[in-house]
Enzyme design. Structure first.
Site, short mmCIF file in Angstrom:
data_model
loop_
_atom_site.label_atom_id
_atom_site.label_comp_id
_atom_site.label_asym_id
_atom_site.label_seq_id
_atom_site.Cartn_x
_atom_site.Cartn_y
_atom_site.Cartn_z
CG ASP A 122 -1.72 -2.15 -8.43
OD1 ASP A 122 -2.05 -1.57 -7.37
OD2 ASP A 122 -0.53 -2.35 -8.75
MG LIG Z 1 2.93 -0.45 -11.27
#
Ligand SMILES: [Mg+2]
Ligand SMILES: Nc1ncnc2c1ncn2[C@@H]1O[C@H](COP(=O)(O)OP(=O)(O)O)[C@@H](O)[C@H]1O
Length: 208
Positions: A122
Site C-alpha cells: 500500500d
Molecule cells: Mg495508512
C-alpha cells in the site's frame, strides 16, 4: 495522556505516553459487517503481518518505527511514535528541490524492500511520514508480503504511479521521475524487470 493521531479505514492510531516515552498504538477495529470469526481472523493476520513486516523492512535498511509489543486479543501494535507530517500533506508546501529529495528517498526505500523480495502492498504518500529532520519513514505494513515475485514488485510500483497521479496530479511527473531514480539507484539493473512489469500492468489496465 492519550491522543488520537489518525482515524484510518481499518484502524485508529493513538499517541500515548508509557515508560516515560511517547509511543504510537495502532488498534485495528472490528468491521461490524463481517462475520465475527472472519473479522477476528482478518484483524489477527493483518496485525501479525504488520508487526513482522515492520521489523523485516527495518532489517533491510528501511526506516520504520520499532515495534515494542503486539496483542492478538485486542489487535494492537505498540511502536515508536514518529513525530512529523504525512508526506501527503507536505507535498503542497515544499520546493521542487525538497520534493525531489524526498521522492528519491521514497524510491530508495521501496528499492531496498524489493531487493529483499518484500513488497509494501500500500505504497501511498499517506503511509510515509517525514520527521522533523526531514527523514522519510515507511508505515502501514498490514498488506506487505515476503518472497515477492517480479509481478508483485510491478504491482507495488504501479500502485505508486497510480497514487501519485490521483493524489498529486499537479506534481506527479517530477515525483514519479525522482521516485524511479531512487529505485534504480538501489537496484541498478535488477530494477529493469519490475519497471517493465509496471509499464505492462499499466498498459493492460488490469489494476486501473
Ligand atoms: Mg495508512
Ligand atoms: N508510528 C507512528 N508514529 C506516528 N504516526 C503514525 C505512526 N504510524 C502511523 N502513523 C500515522 O497514522 C496514520 C494511519 O496509520 P496507518 O498505519 O497508515 O493505518 P491505516 O492502516 O488505518 O491506514 C498514518 O498515515 C500516519 O500519519
Amino acid at each position: 495522556m492519550t491522543e488520537i493521531l489518525a482515524l484510518g479505514a481499518e484502524s485508529i492510531l493513538f499517541k500515548i505516553t508509557r515508560w516515560n516515552q511517547t509511543l504510537a498504538l495502532k488498534w485495528r477495529q472490528s468491521k461490524p459487517y463481517l462475520l465475527e470469526e472472519i473479522d477476528f481472523q482478518l484483524r489477527k493476520s493483518r496485525t501479525n503481518r504488520e508487526c513482522k513486516m515492520l521489523t523485516v523492512a527495518r532489517a533491510l535498511g528501511v526506516r520504520t518505527p520499532a515495534v515494542y509489543s503486539v496483542d492478538y486479543t485486542n489487535h494492537t501494535i505498540l511502536m515508536d511514535y514518529i513525530e512529523g507530517k504525512q508526506f501527503k500533506h507536505l507535498v503542497e508546501q515544499i520546493s521542487d528541490r525538497e520534493l525531489v529529495k524526498l521522492c528519491h528517498c521514497f524510491g530508495q526505500s521501496i528499492g531496498l524492500l524489493h531487493k529483499g523480495d518484500v513488497v509494501h502492498g500500500d505504497p501511498t504518500t499517506s503511509n510515509l511520514i517525514i520527521d522533523n529532520h526531514f527523514r522519510l519513514w515507511l508505515v502501514d505494513f498490514g498488506l506487505s508480503e515476503m518472497n515477492a515475485t517480479v509481478e508483485m514488485k510491478g504491482v507495488d510500483l504501479h500502485l505508486i504511479h497510480r497514487a501519485l497521479e490521483t493524489t498529486h496530479w499537479a506534481r506527479q511527473e517530477i515525483m514519479l521521475e525522482s521516485t524511479i531514480d531512487g529505485y534504480i539507484d538501489v537496484l541498478e539493473t535488477e530494477s529493469e524487470d519490475p519497471l517493465a512489469r509496471m509499464k505492462h500492468i499499466r498498459e493492460r489496465g488490469r489494476y486501473h
